[in-house]
Design a protein around this motif. Structure first.
Motif, short mmCIF file in Angstrom:
data_model
loop_
_atom_site.label_atom_id
_atom_site.label_comp_id
_atom_site.label_asym_id
_atom_site.label_seq_id
_atom_site.Cartn_x
_atom_site.Cartn_y
_atom_site.Cartn_z
N MET A 1 0.84 -1.17 0.00
CA MET A 1 0.00 0.00 0.00
C MET A 1 0.90 1.25 0.00
O MET A 1 1.83 1.35 0.79
CB MET A 1 -0.88 -0.02 1.25
N ILE A 2 0.60 2.16 -0.88
CA ILE A 2 1.36 3.40 -0.97
C ILE A 2 0.73 4.43 -0.03
O ILE A 2 -0.48 4.62 -0.02
CB ILE A 2 1.34 3.93 -2.42
N THR A 3 1.59 5.06 0.75
CA THR A 3 1.16 6.10 1.69
C THR A 3 1.88 7.40 1.35
O THR A 3 2.86 7.41 0.59
CB THR A 3 1.50 5.71 3.14
N ARG A 4 1.42 8.49 1.95
CA ARG A 4 2.11 9.76 1.74
C ARG A 4 3.52 9.71 2.30
O ARG A 4 4.43 10.32 1.75
CB ARG A 4 1.31 10.92 2.34
N ARG A 5 3.74 8.98 3.37
CA ARG A 5 5.08 8.84 3.94
C ARG A 5 6.03 8.17 2.93
O ARG A 5 7.17 8.60 2.75
CB ARG A 5 5.01 8.02 5.24
N LYS A 6 5.56 7.14 2.26
CA LYS A 6 6.39 6.46 1.26
C LYS A 6 6.66 7.38 0.07
O LYS A 6 7.78 7.40 -0.45
CB LYS A 6 5.72 5.17 0.80
N LEU A 7 5.67 8.15 -0.32
CA LEU A 7 5.88 9.10 -1.41
C LEU A 7 6.90 10.16 -1.00
O LEU A 7 7.74 10.58 -1.81
CB LEU A 7 4.56 9.77 -1.81
N HIS A 8 6.84 10.58 0.27
CA HIS A 8 7.81 11.56 0.77
C HIS A 8 9.23 10.99 0.70
O HIS A 8 10.16 11.67 0.26
CB HIS A 8 7.47 11.96 2.21
N ARG A 66 -5.49 1.35 -10.77
CA ARG A 66 -4.30 0.99 -9.99
C ARG A 66 -4.02 2.01 -8.90
O ARG A 66 -3.66 1.65 -7.78
CB ARG A 66 -3.07 0.87 -10.90
N LEU A 67 -4.19 3.29 -9.22
CA LEU A 67 -3.99 4.33 -8.20
C LEU A 67 -4.94 4.11 -7.03
O LEU A 67 -4.54 4.19 -5.87
CB LEU A 67 -4.21 5.72 -8.79
N ARG A 68 -6.22 3.87 -7.34
CA ARG A 68 -7.20 3.65 -6.28
C ARG A 68 -6.86 2.43 -5.43
O ARG A 68 -7.01 2.44 -4.21
CB ARG A 68 -8.61 3.51 -6.86
N CYS A 69 -6.38 1.37 -6.09
CA CYS A 69 -6.08 0.13 -5.37
C CYS A 69 -4.77 0.21 -4.58
O CYS A 69 -4.66 -0.41 -3.53
CB CYS A 69 -5.98 -1.03 -6.36
N CYS A 70 -3.80 0.94 -5.09
CA CYS A 70 -2.47 0.96 -4.49
C CYS A 70 -2.28 2.04 -3.42
O CYS A 70 -1.39 1.91 -2.59
CB CYS A 70 -1.41 1.16 -5.56
N CYS A 71 -3.08 3.08 -3.46
CA CYS A 71 -2.92 4.19 -2.52
C CYS A 71 -3.88 4.04 -1.36
O CYS A 71 -4.96 3.48 -1.51
CB CYS A 71 -3.17 5.52 -3.22
#
Length: 89
Positions: A1-8, A66-71
């Motif tokens: 799962m992609i989170t804002r922390r991982k994006l940071h 994919r964005l909806r499923c992964c984020c």
């Protein structure tokens, strides 16, 4: 799962997985796997292709799914788009 922390983290290390592997602290590495990194990298590439009009409608729809499923939520989806468009375009 992609989170804002991982994006940071992805952005902090300038999308360079080698730098992340070499310089990330154990705490930073504990929160993100190589698989997460690769997923973010692929999403960034696909978001840029979509922005440039290089994806056909079916591929663009698949990307949105994919964005909806992964984020982990709409805020993370928006942050992924922001990072792709502002920092890597």
């Amino acid at each position: 799962m992609i989170t804002r922390r991982k994006l940071h983290l992805y952005q902090y290390f300038n999308a360079d997985r080698s730098d992340w592997n070499l310089y990330a602290t154990p705490a930073e590495k504990a929160g993100m796997t190589d698989g997460d990194w690769l997923l973010i990298e692929r999403l960034m590439q696909d978001l840029l292709l979509a922005e440039r009009g290089s994806l056909d409608p079916a591929a663009k729809a698949a990307l949105e799914e994919r964005l909806r499923c992964c984020c982990d939520g709409p805020e993370t989806e928006a942050e992924a788009r922001r990072i792709a468009f502002v920092n890597y375009n």
